[in-house]
Motif scaffolding. Structure first.
Motif, PDB file in Angstrom:
ATOM      1  N   GLN A   1       0.644  -1.067  -0.084  1.00 59.99           N
ATOM      2  CA  GLN A   1      -0.084  -0.055   0.083  1.00 59.99           C
ATOM      3  C   GLN A   1       0.631   1.266   0.015  1.00 59.99           C
ATOM      4  OE1 GLN A   1       0.650  -1.987   2.610  1.00 59.99           O
ATOM      5  NE2 GLN A   1       0.516  -0.920   4.608  1.00 59.99           N
ATOM      6  N   VAL A   2       0.083   2.258  -0.043  1.00 61.01           N
ATOM      7  CA  VAL A   2       0.988   3.626  -0.393  1.00 61.01           C
ATOM      8  C   VAL A   2       1.365   4.047   1.048  1.00 61.01           C
ATOM      9  CG1 VAL A   2       0.859   6.187  -0.915  1.00 61.01           C
ATOM     10  CG2 VAL A   2      -0.279   4.452  -2.514  1.00 61.01           C
ATOM     11  N   SER A  30       8.688   8.541  -8.804  1.00 65.65           N
ATOM     12  CA  SER A  30       9.423   9.467  -9.559  1.00 65.65           C
ATOM     13  C   SER A  30       8.417  10.083 -10.356  1.00 65.65           C
ATOM     14  CB  SER A  30      10.365   8.755 -10.699  1.00 65.65           C
ATOM     15  OG  SER A  30       9.649   7.485 -11.443  1.00 65.65           O
ATOM     16  N   ALA A  31       7.057   9.840 -10.319  1.00 64.20           N
ATOM     17  CA  ALA A  31       6.002  10.413 -11.524  1.00 64.20           C
ATOM     18  C   ALA A  31       5.224  11.428 -10.387  1.00 64.20           C
ATOM     19  CB  ALA A  31       5.229   9.138 -11.891  1.00 64.20           C
ATOM     20  N   HIS A  32       5.676  11.598  -9.329  1.00 69.41           N
ATOM     21  CA  HIS A  32       4.845  12.312  -8.569  1.00 69.41           C
ATOM     22  C   HIS A  32       5.619  13.717  -7.844  1.00 69.41           C
ATOM     23  CE1 HIS A  32       2.475   8.909  -8.265  1.00 69.41           C
ATOM     24  NE2 HIS A  32       1.552   9.592  -7.634  1.00 69.41           N
ATOM     25  N   VAL A  33       5.005  14.746  -7.825  1.00 68.24           N
ATOM     26  CA  VAL A  33       5.597  15.920  -7.178  1.00 68.24           C
ATOM     27  C   VAL A  33       5.563  15.813  -5.680  1.00 68.24           C
ATOM     28  CG1 VAL A  33       5.058  18.212  -6.828  1.00 68.24           C
ATOM     29  CG2 VAL A  33       4.862  17.379  -9.117  1.00 68.24           C
ATOM     30  N   TRP A 101      -0.699  10.838  -9.341  1.00 65.81           N
ATOM     31  CA  TRP A 101      -1.795   9.759  -9.767  1.00 65.81           C
ATOM     32  C   TRP A 101      -2.391   9.562  -8.391  1.00 65.81           C
ATOM     33  CZ3 TRP A 101       2.001   5.665 -11.971  1.00 65.81           C
ATOM     34  CH2 TRP A 101       2.357   6.130 -13.370  1.00 65.81           C
ATOM     35  N   ILE A 102      -1.809   9.770  -7.353  1.00 69.92           N
ATOM     36  CA  ILE A 102      -2.638   9.525  -5.996  1.00 69.92           C
ATOM     37  C   ILE A 102      -2.067  10.840  -5.417  1.00 69.92           C
ATOM     38  CG2 ILE A 102      -2.674   7.190  -6.066  1.00 69.92           C
ATOM     39  CD1 ILE A 102       0.211   8.608  -4.030  1.00 69.92           C
ATOM     40  N   ILE A 103      -2.703  11.120  -4.271  1.00 72.11           N
ATOM     41  CA  ILE A 103      -2.290  12.096  -3.287  1.00 72.11           C
ATOM     42  C   ILE A 103      -2.307  11.299  -1.877  1.00 72.11           C
ATOM     43  CG2 ILE A 103      -2.877  14.233  -1.979  1.00 72.11           C
ATOM     44  CD1 ILE A 103      -4.476  15.300  -4.373  1.00 72.11           C
ATOM     45  N   ALA A 104      -1.032  11.552  -1.145  1.00 73.03           N
ATOM     46  CA  ALA A 104      -0.752  10.829  -0.044  1.00 73.03           C
ATOM     47  C   ALA A 104      -0.066  11.608   1.054  1.00 73.03           C
ATOM     48  CB  ALA A 104      -0.148   9.369  -0.486  1.00 73.03           C
TER      49      ALA A 104
END
Length: 115
Positions: A1-2, A30-33, A101-104
């Motif tokens: 899980q994240v 690497s795909a997330h700010v 793609w997600i916010i965590a």
């Protein structure tokens, strides 16, 4: 899980330094700010620093410019916040956040700067 797990907080005297780390797992880092936020007691959570997916682009809260540096290691799935010349007003819980793609959010790490 994240998962986002912050570390490196603590108690430091005015003028001291700390390096926060945020280890990410469960998503394509690497795909997330990546960002660092902070929340002081009784105040809203505010954006402290943000870094682009490549690490080239960064933004900072005005009050931390020239003192804090955000960086990332996409091979290690980790984002850092180097904090120098710390002031009592930097005291807060610091959170890292991933946006893409997600916010965590991580669980936060306490930074206390004594005067």
């Amino acid at each position: 899980q994240v998962q986002l797990v912050e570390s490196g907080g603590g108690l430091v005297q005015t003028g001291g330094s700390l390096r926060l780390s945020c280890a990410a797992s469960g998503f394509t880092f690497s795909a997330h700010v990546m960002s660092w936020y902070r929340q002081a007691p009784g105040k809203e959570r505010v954006l402290v620093a943000e870094i682009s997916t490549s690490g080239v682009g960064t933004t900072y809260l005005d009050s931390v410019k020239d003192r804090f540096t955000i960086s990332r290691d996409n091979a290690e799935n980790t984002v850092y916040l180097q904090m120098n010349s710390l002031k009592p007003e930097d005291t807060a819980v610091y959170y890292c956040r991933a946006r893409g793609w997600i916010i965590a959010w991580g669980q936060g790490t306490q930074v206390t700067v004594s005067s």
